[in-house]
Design a protein around this motif. Structure first.
Motif, PDB file in Angstrom:
ATOM      1  N   PHE A 110       0.861  -1.178   0.000  1.00  0.00           N
ATOM      2  CA  PHE A 110       0.000   0.000   0.000  1.00  0.00           C
ATOM      3  C   PHE A 110       0.901   1.232   0.000  1.00  0.00           C
ATOM      4  CE2 PHE A 110      -2.032   3.343   2.596  1.00  0.00           C
ATOM      5  CZ  PHE A 110      -3.128   3.602   1.795  1.00  0.00           C
ATOM      6  N   THR A 111       0.713   2.089  -0.988  1.00  0.00           N
ATOM      7  CA  THR A 111       1.505   3.309  -1.110  1.00  0.00           C
ATOM      8  C   THR A 111       0.560   4.493  -1.207  1.00  0.00           C
ATOM      9  OG1 THR A 111       3.216   2.091  -2.272  1.00  0.00           O
ATOM     10  CG2 THR A 111       3.281   4.481  -2.462  1.00  0.00           C
ATOM     11  N   LEU A 112       0.887   5.530  -0.482  1.00  0.00           N
ATOM     12  CA  LEU A 112       0.047   6.715  -0.416  1.00  0.00           C
ATOM     13  C   LEU A 112       0.891   7.928  -0.761  1.00  0.00           C
ATOM     14  CD1 LEU A 112      -2.673   7.908   0.524  1.00  0.00           C
ATOM     15  CD2 LEU A 112      -1.769   7.871   2.839  1.00  0.00           C
ATOM     16  N   ARG A 113       0.353   8.780  -1.580  1.00  0.00           N
ATOM     17  CA  ARG A 113       1.041  10.024  -1.971  1.00  0.00           C
ATOM     18  C   ARG A 113       0.005  11.136  -1.982  1.00  0.00           C
ATOM     19  NH1 ARG A 113       6.411  11.681  -3.180  1.00  0.00           N
ATOM     20  NH2 ARG A 113       6.131  13.700  -4.113  1.00  0.00           N
ATOM     21  N   TYR A 114       0.309  12.221  -1.282  1.00  0.00           N
ATOM     22  CA  TYR A 114      -0.613  13.347  -1.249  1.00  0.00           C
ATOM     23  C   TYR A 114      -0.422  14.221  -2.465  1.00  0.00           C
ATOM     24  CZ  TYR A 114      -1.452  11.673   3.358  1.00  0.00           C
ATOM     25  OH  TYR A 114      -1.776  10.856   4.394  1.00  0.00           O
ATOM     26  N   ALA A 115      -1.539  14.680  -3.008  1.00  0.00           N
ATOM     27  CA  ALA A 115      -1.508  15.413  -4.270  1.00  0.00           C
ATOM     28  C   ALA A 115      -1.507  16.921  -4.085  1.00  0.00           C
ATOM     29  CB  ALA A 115      -2.700  15.005  -5.134  1.00  0.00           C
ATOM     30  N   THR A 116      -1.850  17.405  -2.899  1.00  0.00           N
ATOM     31  CA  THR A 116      -1.937  18.849  -2.691  1.00  0.00           C
ATOM     32  C   THR A 116      -1.202  19.240  -1.417  1.00  0.00           C
ATOM     33  OG1 THR A 116      -3.994  18.655  -1.436  1.00  0.00           O
ATOM     34  CG2 THR A 116      -4.198  18.988  -3.815  1.00  0.00           C
ATOM     35  N   GLU A 117      -0.865  20.510  -1.306  1.00  0.00           N
ATOM     36  CA  GLU A 117      -0.166  21.018  -0.123  1.00  0.00           C
ATOM     37  C   GLU A 117      -0.988  20.827   1.153  1.00  0.00           C
ATOM     38  OE1 GLU A 117       2.899  22.284   0.581  1.00  0.00           O
ATOM     39  OE2 GLU A 117       3.373  21.530  -1.415  1.00  0.00           O
ATOM     40  N   ASP A 118      -2.298  21.031   1.064  1.00  0.00           N
ATOM     41  CA  ASP A 118      -3.123  20.901   2.264  1.00  0.00           C
ATOM     42  C   ASP A 118      -3.493  19.446   2.553  1.00  0.00           C
ATOM     43  OD1 ASP A 118      -5.032  20.338   0.366  1.00  0.00           O
ATOM     44  OD2 ASP A 118      -6.361  21.986   0.896  1.00  0.00           O
ATOM     45  N   LYS A 119      -3.030  18.563   1.753  1.00  0.00           N
ATOM     46  CA  LYS A 119      -3.188  17.119   1.936  1.00  0.00           C
ATOM     47  C   LYS A 119      -4.644  16.676   2.042  1.00  0.00           C
ATOM     48  CE  LYS A 119       1.366  16.537   3.767  1.00  0.00           C
ATOM     49  NZ  LYS A 119       2.240  16.066   4.776  1.00  0.00           N
ATOM     50  N   THR A 120      -5.515  17.329   1.284  1.00  0.00           N
ATOM     51  CA  THR A 120      -6.912  16.885   1.253  1.00  0.00           C
ATOM     52  C   THR A 120      -7.166  15.915   0.108  1.00  0.00           C
ATOM     53  OG1 THR A 120      -7.595  18.768  -0.091  1.00  0.00           O
ATOM     54  CG2 THR A 120      -7.779  19.001   2.325  1.00  0.00           C
ATOM     55  N   LYS A 121      -6.233  15.796  -0.812  1.00  0.00           N
ATOM     56  CA  LYS A 121      -6.370  14.870  -1.940  1.00  0.00           C
ATOM     57  C   LYS A 121      -5.113  14.004  -1.998  1.00  0.00           C
ATOM     58  CE  LYS A 121     -10.053  16.777  -4.023  1.00  0.00           C
ATOM     59  NZ  LYS A 121     -11.056  16.776  -3.013  1.00  0.00           N
ATOM     60  N   GLY A 122      -5.291  12.791  -2.412  1.00  0.00           N
ATOM     61  CA  GLY A 122      -4.133  11.916  -2.509  1.00  0.00           C
ATOM     62  C   GLY A 122      -4.384  10.764  -3.456  1.00  0.00           C
ATOM     63  N   LEU A 123      -3.314  10.086  -3.761  1.00  0.00           N
ATOM     64  CA  LEU A 123      -3.378   8.896  -4.600  1.00  0.00           C
ATOM     65  C   LEU A 123      -2.873   7.721  -3.785  1.00  0.00           C
ATOM     66  CD1 LEU A 123      -1.857  10.351  -7.881  1.00  0.00           C
ATOM     67  CD2 LEU A 123      -4.275   9.943  -7.378  1.00  0.00           C
ATOM     68  N   ALA A 124      -3.569   6.603  -3.902  1.00  0.00           N
ATOM     69  CA  ALA A 124      -3.148   5.384  -3.218  1.00  0.00           C
ATOM     70  C   ALA A 124      -2.940   4.311  -4.262  1.00  0.00           C
ATOM     71  CB  ALA A 124      -4.205   4.943  -2.205  1.00  0.00           C
ATOM     72  N   GLY A 125      -1.859   3.600  -4.125  1.00  0.00           N
ATOM     73  CA  GLY A 125      -1.573   2.479  -5.002  1.00  0.00           C
ATOM     74  C   GLY A 125      -1.571   1.198  -4.191  1.00  0.00           C
ATOM     75  N   VAL A 126      -2.142   0.161  -4.755  1.00  0.00           N
ATOM     76  CA  VAL A 126      -2.171  -1.132  -4.090  1.00  0.00           C
ATOM     77  C   VAL A 126      -1.698  -2.183  -5.083  1.00  0.00           C
ATOM     78  CG1 VAL A 126      -3.617  -2.852  -2.937  1.00  0.00           C
ATOM     79  CG2 VAL A 126      -4.085  -0.420  -2.609  1.00  0.00           C
ATOM     80  N   ILE A 127      -0.695  -2.945  -4.677  1.00  0.00           N
ATOM     81  CA  ILE A 127      -0.174  -4.024  -5.508  1.00  0.00           C
ATOM     82  C   ILE A 127      -0.362  -5.326  -4.743  1.00  0.00           C
ATOM     83  CG2 ILE A 127       1.897  -4.996  -6.583  1.00  0.00           C
ATOM     84  CD1 ILE A 127       2.976  -2.105  -6.741  1.00  0.00           C
ATOM     85  N   ASP A 128      -0.953  -6.303  -5.387  1.00  0.00           N
ATOM     86  CA  ASP A 128      -1.139  -7.623  -4.779  1.00  0.00           C
ATOM     87  C   ASP A 128       0.214  -8.323  -4.709  1.00  0.00           C
ATOM     88  OD1 ASP A 128      -1.758 -10.242  -4.102  1.00  0.00           O
ATOM     89  OD2 ASP A 128      -3.520 -10.355  -5.411  1.00  0.00           O
ATOM     90  N   ILE A 129       0.678  -8.599  -3.488  1.00  0.00           N
ATOM     91  CA  ILE A 129       1.966  -9.265  -3.301  1.00  0.00           C
ATOM     92  C   ILE A 129       1.791 -10.662  -2.704  1.00  0.00           C
ATOM     93  CG2 ILE A 129       3.296  -7.121  -3.146  1.00  0.00           C
ATOM     94  CD1 ILE A 129       3.292  -7.531  -0.058  1.00  0.00           C
ATOM     95  N   THR A 130       0.598 -11.213  -2.853  1.00  0.00           N
ATOM     96  CA  THR A 130       0.298 -12.523  -2.283  1.00  0.00           C
ATOM     97  C   THR A 130       1.252 -13.591  -2.776  1.00  0.00           C
ATOM     98  OG1 THR A 130      -2.028 -11.889  -2.107  1.00  0.00           O
ATOM     99  CG2 THR A 130      -1.529 -14.247  -1.990  1.00  0.00           C
ATOM    100  N   GLU A 131       1.503 -13.641  -4.066  1.00  0.00           N
ATOM    101  CA  GLU A 131       2.390 -14.676  -4.608  1.00  0.00           C
ATOM    102  C   GLU A 131       3.811 -14.522  -4.085  1.00  0.00           C
ATOM    103  OE1 GLU A 131       1.584 -17.493  -6.180  1.00  0.00           O
ATOM    104  OE2 GLU A 131      -0.463 -16.794  -5.821  1.00  0.00           O
ATOM    105  N   ARG A 132       4.278 -13.290  -3.980  1.00  0.00           N
ATOM    106  CA  ARG A 132       5.619 -13.074  -3.438  1.00  0.00           C
ATOM    107  C   ARG A 132       5.697 -13.537  -1.996  1.00  0.00           C
ATOM    108  NH1 ARG A 132       7.168  -7.577  -1.545  1.00  0.00           N
ATOM    109  NH2 ARG A 132       7.074  -8.604   0.446  1.00  0.00           N
ATOM    110  N   LYS A 133       4.664 -13.248  -1.206  1.00  0.00           N
ATOM    111  CA  LYS A 133       4.636 -13.678   0.196  1.00  0.00           C
ATOM    112  C   LYS A 133       4.619 -15.201   0.292  1.00  0.00           C
ATOM    113  CE  LYS A 133       4.129 -10.189   3.011  1.00  0.00           C
ATOM    114  NZ  LYS A 133       5.142  -9.883   3.997  1.00  0.00           N
TER     115      LYS A 133
END
Length: 177
Positions: A110-133
Motif C-alpha cells: 500500500f503506497t500513499l502520496r498526497y496530491a496537494t499542499e493541504d493534503k486533502t487529496k491523494g493517490l493510493a496504489g495497491v499491488i497484490d503481493i500474495t504470490e511473493r509472500k
C-alpha cells in the motif's frame, strides 16, 4: 485510488484543537477513531486495474469510504499512514493486508502520496503481493527443512562456497568448537 481526505483532516484538526498531542497513543487508546477516520476518507476515482483487483467489475462499487478495504488486522497499518500525514510526510508505503469487496483478504503493498499542499487529496496504489509472500514462506520452509536435515547429521558438517568461504555449519560443529 484517488482519495479525498477533507473530512478526515477535519477530524484530526478537531483532535489537535482538543489538545491531543500524542496521536499514536490516542489512536491506541481509541481504536474506533481509526475506523471513523477511514469512514471519513472517500475514494473519488479508481482505474480499471483497481476495479479488477478489488471489485466485481463495477467502478461505482469502489467509490465509497476506504473502511471497506481495511480488515481489523490492518488497523495499525492504516493508523501509521494517518500518523505519517500528521508528521508532515507527503508519502507513505507499507506491506499490509487489505480486503476486496467480496470479503477476501490479500497481502498488498500500500503506497500513499498526497496530491496537494493541504493534503486533502491523494493517490493510493495497491499491488497484490500474495504470490511473493507465498514464495518467501516456501523459501523459509525450505531453509528450515535444510537446516533440520544438516543438524540431524551426527557428524561435523560444514558447507563451503566454491571460493572456500564457509557458508554454514551444523549444530554439532558449533558445539564441538
Amino acid at each position: 485510488f484517488e482519495l479525498d481526505y477533507t473530512s478526515s483532516r477535519q477530524i484530526l484538526r478537531a483532535l489537535r484543537d482538543a489538545g491531543v498531542q500524542d496521536f499514536r497513543g490516542h489512536f491506541k487508546e481509541n481504536p474506533r477513531l481509526i475506523r471513523e477516520i477511514m469512514r471519513a476518507t472517500r475514494v473519488v476515482d479508481v482505474n480499471d486495474q483497481t476495479v479488477a483487483l478489488f471489485g466485481r467489475g463495477n467502478k461505482e462499487e469502489l467509490l465509497t469510504s476506504v473502511e471497506a478495504f481495511w480488515p481489523e488486522e490492518s488497523l495499525d497499518d492504516y493508523a501509521e499512514a494517518v500518523l505519517a500525514t500528521i508528521e508532515g510526510n507527503d508519502k507513505f508505503s507499507t506491506e499490509t493486508r487489505v480486503r476486496r469487496l467480496d470479503g477476501t483478504i490479500f497481502d498488498a503493498r500500500f503506497t500513499l502520496r498526497y496530491a496537494t499542499e493541504d493534503k486533502t487529496k491523494g493517490l493510493a496504489g495497491v499491488i497484490d503481493i500474495t504470490e511473493r509472500k507465498r514464495a518467501e514462506e516456501a523459501l523459509r520452509e525450505s531453509e528450515r527443512n535444510l537446516r533440520s536435515a544438516i543438524d540431524g547429521i551426527a557428524g561435523l558438517v560444514a558447507i563451503m562456497a566454491p571460493n572456500g568461504e564457509l557458508e554454514t555449519v551444523n549444530r554439532q560443529v558449533i558445539e564441538y568448537f
